[in-house]
Design an enzyme around this catalytic site. Structure first.
Site, PDB file in Angstrom:
ATOM      1  N   ASP A  15       0.937  -1.085  -0.174  1.00 55.71           N
ATOM      2  CA  ASP A  15      -0.047  -0.034   0.038  1.00 55.71           C
ATOM      3  C   ASP A  15       0.994   1.385   0.043  1.00 55.71           C
ATOM      4  O   ASP A  15       1.981   1.028   0.288  1.00 55.71           O
ATOM      5  CB  ASP A  15      -0.876  -0.137   1.141  1.00 55.71           C
ATOM      6  CG  ASP A  15      -1.777   1.137   1.347  1.00 55.71           C
ATOM      7  OD1 ASP A  15      -2.365   1.568   0.582  1.00 55.71           O
ATOM      8  OD2 ASP A  15      -1.612   1.914   2.557  1.00 55.71           O
ATOM      9  N   ASP A  17      -0.197   5.142   0.919  1.00 54.88           N
ATOM     10  CA  ASP A  17      -0.418   6.176   1.888  1.00 54.88           C
ATOM     11  C   ASP A  17      -0.569   5.476   3.256  1.00 54.88           C
ATOM     12  O   ASP A  17      -1.352   4.404   3.522  1.00 54.88           O
ATOM     13  CB  ASP A  17      -1.898   6.892   1.656  1.00 54.88           C
ATOM     14  CG  ASP A  17      -1.722   7.658   0.363  1.00 54.88           C
ATOM     15  OD1 ASP A  17      -0.658   8.507   0.172  1.00 54.88           O
ATOM     16  OD2 ASP A  17      -2.910   7.342  -0.638  1.00 54.88           O
ATOM     17  N   ASP A 177      -1.413  -0.847   5.914  1.00 52.83           N
ATOM     18  CA  ASP A 177      -1.787  -0.369   7.513  1.00 52.83           C
ATOM     19  C   ASP A 177      -3.069  -0.148   7.877  1.00 52.83           C
ATOM     20  O   ASP A 177      -3.413   0.450   9.003  1.00 52.83           O
ATOM     21  CB  ASP A 177      -0.949   1.031   7.382  1.00 52.83           C
ATOM     22  CG  ASP A 177      -1.873   2.162   6.998  1.00 52.83           C
ATOM     23  OD1 ASP A 177      -2.020   3.013   7.473  1.00 52.83           O
ATOM     24  OD2 ASP A 177      -2.273   1.940   5.503  1.00 52.83           O
TER      25      ASP A 177
END
Length: 233
Positions: A15, A17, A177
């Site tokens: 991922d 961001d 995250d």
């Protein structure tokens, strides 16, 4: 899906961001530029950060709904395009890598791992930011939300990155995250690791799936084939 050191991978897909970069200040600035154009008050970065992870349309829609502002589809489309326009003008003015991320990515790349990115950020904006942050030479394939028919948590988004990289089944893992990243990996049937920064502390995973930093992934390297001993005649 749990991992242990018996697992070995050729590649990692990340991922963007909240996993590799802290882009919340620039995202918030673009959101606020749109809001202030419409006569609304600016929002704190920490507030905007709560809504990041599901792509620009969800970001703008969910923030506006939380602020008590309801837009019809056409007006929401215009709002999203205005936000993206502001973001593209200043895509990385305040964006920073999380600690050690850049050097750890460089070490993973140098160790022979192939690296990809699966992000709900718009594709052109993703490429722009990767270039500005000098990540493009390390990343083999990056696909934003509008480069695929359906974006995360649809597993097809993640699998599209793996397909473009021609990765064999079982030879790669996904790192993120958020629960969206976790759900995407689970739906795709691939191993998942979570970082401790961004929203990672709130994701419920087994201890073996929780990274301290990205260099932990070096221990999952596929060992090279042993060279057979030479023979003489």
């Amino acid at each position: 899906m749990s991992q242990d050191r018996a697992s070995r991978y050729q590649a990692f897909i990340f991922d963007l961001d909240g996993t590799l970069i802290d882009s919340a200040p620039d995202i918030a600035a673009a959101v606020n530029a749109y809001l202030q154009e419409q006569g609304h008050a600016a929002l704190e970065v920490a507030y905007v950060e709560r809504f990041i992870g599901n792509g620009p349309r969800r970001l703008i829609r969910d923030i506006l709904l939380d602020q008590g502002i309801v837009l019809e589809d056409a007006a929401l489309d215009d709002a999203v395009q205005a936000y993206i326009g502001h973001y593209r003008r200043h895509p990385a003015s305040h964006t920073r890598f999380f600690p050690h991320v850049k050097e750890d990515l460089e070490n993973l790349h140098a160790a022979g791992f192939r690296l990809g990115i699966c992000t709900n950020k718009p594709h052109a904006l993703t490429r722009q930011i990767l270039d500005l942050l000098a990540l493009s030479p390390l990343v083999e394939v990056a696909l934003g939300a509008d480069a695929v028919p359906a974006c995360k948590p649809d597993p097809g988004h993640l699998r599209a990155v793996a397909r473009h990289m021609a990765l064999p089944e079982g030879a790669w893992a996904y790192i993120g995250d958020t629960p969206v990243d976790q759900a995407t990996a689970e739906a795709a049937g691939v191993p998942f690791f979570v970082v401790p920064w961004g929203g990672g502390g709130e994701v419920q995973v087994l201890p073996s799936q929780r990274l301290r930093r990205l260099r932990d992934l070096l221990s999952y390297k596929i060992a090279p084939l042993a060279t057979p001993p030479s023979t003489t005649t």
